[in-house]
Motif scaffolding. Structure first.
Motif, PDB file in Angstrom:
ATOM      1  N   HIS A  92       0.843  -1.201   0.000  1.00 58.12           N
ATOM      2  CA  HIS A  92       0.000   0.000   0.000  1.00 58.12           C
ATOM      3  C   HIS A  92       0.879   1.252   0.000  1.00 58.12           C
ATOM      4  O   HIS A  92       0.547   2.255  -0.639  1.00 58.12           O
ATOM      5  CB  HIS A  92      -0.919  -0.006   1.234  1.00 58.12           C
ATOM      6  N   ALA A  93       2.012   1.180   0.713  1.00 59.01           N
ATOM      7  CA  ALA A  93       2.935   2.327   0.749  1.00 59.01           C
ATOM      8  C   ALA A  93       3.482   2.628  -0.644  1.00 59.01           C
ATOM      9  O   ALA A  93       3.659   3.799  -1.009  1.00 59.01           O
ATOM     10  CB  ALA A  93       4.083   2.034   1.712  1.00 59.01           C
ATOM     11  N   ILE A  94       3.739   1.589  -1.428  1.00 60.46           N
ATOM     12  CA  ILE A  94       4.224   1.772  -2.807  1.00 60.46           C
ATOM     13  C   ILE A  94       3.141   2.472  -3.636  1.00 60.46           C
ATOM     14  O   ILE A  94       3.411   3.407  -4.391  1.00 60.46           O
ATOM     15  CB  ILE A  94       4.605   0.416  -3.436  1.00 60.46           C
ATOM     16  N   THR A  95       1.887   2.007  -3.468  1.00 60.40           N
ATOM     17  CA  THR A  95       0.759   2.633  -4.172  1.00 60.40           C
ATOM     18  C   THR A  95       0.647   4.112  -3.816  1.00 60.40           C
ATOM     19  O   THR A  95       0.442   4.968  -4.681  1.00 60.40           O
ATOM     20  CB  THR A  95      -0.560   1.916  -3.800  1.00 60.40           C
ATOM     21  N   VAL A  96       0.804   4.418  -2.517  1.00 58.21           N
ATOM     22  CA  VAL A  96       0.724   5.811  -2.058  1.00 58.21           C
ATOM     23  C   VAL A  96       1.842   6.639  -2.690  1.00 58.21           C
ATOM     24  O   VAL A  96       1.611   7.752  -3.187  1.00 58.21           O
ATOM     25  CB  VAL A  96       0.827   5.893  -0.513  1.00 58.21           C
ATOM     26  N   GLY A  97       3.068   6.089  -2.677  1.00 61.17           N
ATOM     27  CA  GLY A  97       4.208   6.802  -3.258  1.00 61.17           C
ATOM     28  C   GLY A  97       3.987   7.130  -4.722  1.00 61.17           C
ATOM     29  O   GLY A  97       4.272   8.248  -5.176  1.00 61.17           O
ATOM     30  N   LYS A  98       3.444   6.168  -5.462  1.00 59.38           N
ATOM     31  CA  LYS A  98       3.183   6.385  -6.892  1.00 59.38           C
ATOM     32  C   LYS A  98       2.060   7.403  -7.093  1.00 59.38           C
ATOM     33  O   LYS A  98       2.139   8.278  -7.947  1.00 59.38           O
ATOM     34  CB  LYS A  98       2.789   5.053  -7.557  1.00 59.38           C
ATOM     35  N   ARG A  99       1.006   7.265  -6.276  1.00 61.21           N
ATOM     36  CA  ARG A  99      -0.155   8.165  -6.429  1.00 61.21           C
ATOM     37  C   ARG A  99       0.232   9.610  -6.132  1.00 61.21           C
ATOM     38  O   ARG A  99      -0.162  10.531  -6.862  1.00 61.21           O
ATOM     39  CB  ARG A  99      -1.280   7.710  -5.493  1.00 61.21           C
ATOM     40  N   VAL A 100       1.003   9.816  -5.073  1.00 59.51           N
ATOM     41  CA  VAL A 100       1.424  11.178  -4.715  1.00 59.51           C
ATOM     42  C   VAL A 100       2.239  11.802  -5.837  1.00 59.51           C
ATOM     43  O   VAL A 100       2.055  12.964  -6.193  1.00 59.51           O
ATOM     44  CB  VAL A 100       2.227  11.165  -3.390  1.00 59.51           C
ATOM     45  N   ARG A 101       3.133  11.010  -6.426  1.00 61.48           N
ATOM     46  CA  ARG A 101       3.990  11.543  -7.501  1.00 61.48           C
ATOM     47  C   ARG A 101       3.207  11.781  -8.788  1.00 61.48           C
ATOM     48  O   ARG A 101       3.570  12.636  -9.597  1.00 61.48           O
ATOM     49  CB  ARG A 101       5.165  10.601  -7.746  1.00 61.48           C
ATOM     50  N   THR A 102       2.133  11.004  -8.996  1.00 61.71           N
ATOM     51  CA  THR A 102       1.316  11.154 -10.210  1.00 61.71           C
ATOM     52  C   THR A 102       0.333  12.311 -10.096  1.00 61.71           C
ATOM     53  O   THR A 102       0.145  13.082 -11.033  1.00 61.71           O
ATOM     54  CB  THR A 102       0.520   9.852 -10.482  1.00 61.71           C
ATOM     55  N   GLU A 103      -0.303  12.438  -8.919  1.00 64.60           N
ATOM     56  CA  GLU A 103      -1.398  13.390  -8.764  1.00 64.60           C
ATOM     57  C   GLU A 103      -0.972  14.758  -8.219  1.00 64.60           C
ATOM     58  O   GLU A 103      -1.789  15.676  -8.146  1.00 64.60           O
ATOM     59  CB  GLU A 103      -2.482  12.790  -7.853  1.00 64.60           C
ATOM     60  N   THR A 104       0.279  14.876  -7.784  1.00 61.01           N
ATOM     61  CA  THR A 104       0.761  16.176  -7.310  1.00 61.01           C
ATOM     62  C   THR A 104       2.026  16.550  -8.084  1.00 61.01           C
ATOM     63  O   THR A 104       2.569  15.748  -8.833  1.00 61.01           O
ATOM     64  CB  THR A 104       1.103  16.154  -5.803  1.00 61.01           C
ATOM     65  N   ILE A 280      -2.417  11.163   1.396  1.00 64.90           N
ATOM     66  CA  ILE A 280      -1.943  10.205   2.402  1.00 64.90           C
ATOM     67  C   ILE A 280      -3.021   9.927   3.444  1.00 64.90           C
ATOM     68  O   ILE A 280      -3.253   8.763   3.814  1.00 64.90           O
ATOM     69  CB  ILE A 280      -0.635  10.707   3.061  1.00 64.90           C
ATOM     70  N   GLU A 281      -3.707  10.955   3.908  1.00 64.28           N
ATOM     71  CA  GLU A 281      -4.780  10.774   4.897  1.00 64.28           C
ATOM     72  C   GLU A 281      -5.883   9.883   4.333  1.00 64.28           C
ATOM     73  O   GLU A 281      -6.425   9.016   5.028  1.00 64.28           O
ATOM     74  CB  GLU A 281      -5.344  12.131   5.314  1.00 64.28           C
ATOM     75  N   ASP A 282      -6.212  10.080   3.068  1.00 71.34           N
ATOM     76  CA  ASP A 282      -7.226   9.275   2.391  1.00 71.34           C
ATOM     77  C   ASP A 282      -6.773   7.812   2.314  1.00 71.34           C
ATOM     78  O   ASP A 282      -7.534   6.884   2.589  1.00 71.34           O
ATOM     79  CB  ASP A 282      -7.441   9.859   0.982  1.00 71.34           C
ATOM     80  N   VAL A 284      -4.525   6.303   4.233  1.00 72.28           N
ATOM     81  CA  VAL A 284      -4.431   5.706   5.582  1.00 72.28           C
ATOM     82  C   VAL A 284      -5.789   5.140   5.985  1.00 72.28           C
ATOM     83  O   VAL A 284      -5.888   4.026   6.503  1.00 72.28           O
ATOM     84  CB  VAL A 284      -3.947   6.740   6.625  1.00 72.28           C
ATOM     85  N   LYS A 285      -6.865   5.895   5.716  1.00 71.08           N
ATOM     86  CA  LYS A 285      -8.223   5.414   6.025  1.00 71.08           C
ATOM     87  C   LYS A 285      -8.521   4.127   5.270  1.00 71.08           C
ATOM     88  O   LYS A 285      -9.086   3.177   5.816  1.00 71.08           O
ATOM     89  CB  LYS A 285      -9.262   6.482   5.643  1.00 71.08           C
ATOM     90  N   GLU A 286      -8.132   4.102   3.997  1.00 71.86           N
ATOM     91  CA  GLU A 286      -8.382   2.922   3.166  1.00 71.86           C
ATOM     92  C   GLU A 286      -7.609   1.709   3.687  1.00 71.86           C
ATOM     93  O   GLU A 286      -8.138   0.600   3.757  1.00 71.86           O
ATOM     94  CB  GLU A 286      -7.970   3.223   1.716  1.00 71.86           C
ATOM     95  N   PHE A 287      -6.348   1.936   4.073  1.00 63.82           N
ATOM     96  CA  PHE A 287      -5.531   0.833   4.593  1.00 63.82           C
ATOM     97  C   PHE A 287      -6.089   0.326   5.921  1.00 63.82           C
ATOM     98  O   PHE A 287      -6.163  -0.881   6.156  1.00 63.82           O
ATOM     99  CB  PHE A 287      -4.080   1.279   4.780  1.00 63.82           C
TER     100      PHE A 287
END
Length: 399
Positions: A92-104, A280-282, A284-287
């Motif tokens: 999940h941390a990998i998914t978060v890292g990719k999402r943050v870099r893609t969407e911001t 990230i907050e979003d 964390v809730k999902e995880f």
């Protein structure tokens, strides 16, 4: 160093890990306790997600930390203890890292450690010497290659690269044909340093390459470059001894000193970090919802298994009464009917056991449902541990 642990008891888990650290390092437990920091449950997940997104890095958004998180998952495959929960956390941390870099825009235009090292060196050199200063890069791995590229982009036309083998240097020479790159073996780094005004180090060596004794034997540099030889050490562990700075006409900078370069972009960094924090907050809730849903999995499995045994037994009785000459399509129709009835009957109870965030159901209600199903169907699930976990979760949410 960060250690991630899944434990039934928070207190016991911390105690056992601390004692293990003491045992393998010979550092007394009280010393470890003085320097450690602890994060639990949701806070621990959020910390890892922030790390993976590059928020805790000196260079916000840099990609190397995400590669390290990926390496954890790769190394952990098939290793006892790297179970569903902890592998789920890191994936999940990998998914978060990719999402943050893609969407911001966190990684857009952000400097790397290597580019910051070059910027720092040029900040410390007289501007008139930027094009003529003699550059030595020790190490031609990822970081070293980036240093060379950034030097070239800043107008350096002559660079000496000392590396264990020539292959990587040859590849860089092929890529940067407009720059005169000379290869030297690592055994000649002192001779190379004697002819350099700025020395960048980025090797994986666990021993110090430049000690105070070695550096003090080097000839002085010219006043054109400020009269001081610069060492910019971006290696972990460090390649340049910290006491080298004690020498006259020598200055050592390491990763911590890069903050000077990064500070110039502080406002932009803060804005990017705030964008990432929302994601990230979003996540964390999902995880947390996914993790909670795992607690009822044993009951769900037992209930489905119980229903499946009844279905298979009754189907067999039914088919035997209908005779052997029953056409295949009719047998399939009876089979599909039995499966359909079981799935329809189980749908309601299953929904009342799920705590994956898709239903507005409290954890206490889910716990009551789990007890009821175990009692009604005599599933004999070992629920004491599950109850302990879910109750702990409820208490945590109420704080």
């Amino acid at each position: 160093m960060e250690i991630y642990v899944v434990a039934l008891s928070q207190h016991r888990g911390v105690k056992e890990v601390t004692e293990w650290m003491s045992k393998i390092s010979d550092v007394p437990v009280p010393d470890i306790c003085r320097h450690r920091f602890l994060m639990y449950n949701k806070d621990a997940a959020q910390h890892l997600f922030e790390v993976s997104a590059g928020l805790n890095s000196l260079i916000v958004g840099e990609g190397q930390i995400l590669s390290q998180v990926k390496q954890v998952v790769k190394t952990g495959q098939g290793v006892p203890g790297f179970d569903r929960k902890i592998s789920g956390l890191f994936k999940h941390a990998i998914t978060v890292g990719k999402r943050v870099r893609t969407e911001t825009s966190i990684s857009t235009g952000s400097v790397s450690v290597s580019s910051a090292a070059v910027e720092l060196a040029l900040m410390k050199l007289p501007e008139s010497s930027h094009a003529t200063a003699r550059m030595l890069v020790v190490g031609a791995g990822k970081m070293g290659k980036l240093v060379i590229k950034h030097l070239a982009a800043k107008g350096c036309t002559k660079i000496v690269v000392a590396n264990r083998t020539q292959d990587k240097v040859a590849a860089i020479q092929e890529e940067l044909k407009d720059v005169e790159i000379a290869y030297k073996p690592l055994s000649e780094i002192l001779a190379c340093a004697a002819e350099a005004d700025v020395v960048f180090t980025s090797t994986a060596s666990e021993t110090v390459l430049f000690t105070k004794e070695r550096v003090q034997k080097l000839p002085p540099v010219s006043s054109e470059v400020g009269g001081r030889r610069l060492f910019v050490d971006i290696s972990v562990p460090r390649n340049v001894g910290s006491c080298v700075s004690d020498l006259e006409n020598t200055q050592v900078y390491n990763v911590d000193d890069l903050k000077e370069v990064v500070a110039s972009n502080k406002e932009d960094r803060l804005r990017k970090a705030m964008e990432a924090q929302v994601i990230i907050e979003d996540e964390v809730k999902e995880f947390e919802a996914w993790k909670d849903s795992l607690e009822t999995v044993p009951t769900i499995k037992k209930l489905r298994g119980y229903a499946e045994r009844i279905r298979a037994s009754e189907l067999e009785k039914c088919l035997s009464k209908m005779g052997d000459d029953l056409p295949k399509n009719q047998k399939k129709a009876v089979y599909d009917l039995s499966v359909g009835i079981v799935n329809k009957l189980l749908h309601g109870p299953m929904q009342h056991l799920r705590c994956d965030g898709s239903e507005n159901r409290s954890l206490s209600e889910i716990l009551e449902n789990m007890h009821a199903l175990n009692r009604i169907f005599n599933l004999d699930t070992e629920i004491s541990v599950l109850e302990q976990k879910i109750r702990a979760k409820i208490e945590q949410n109420q704080k």
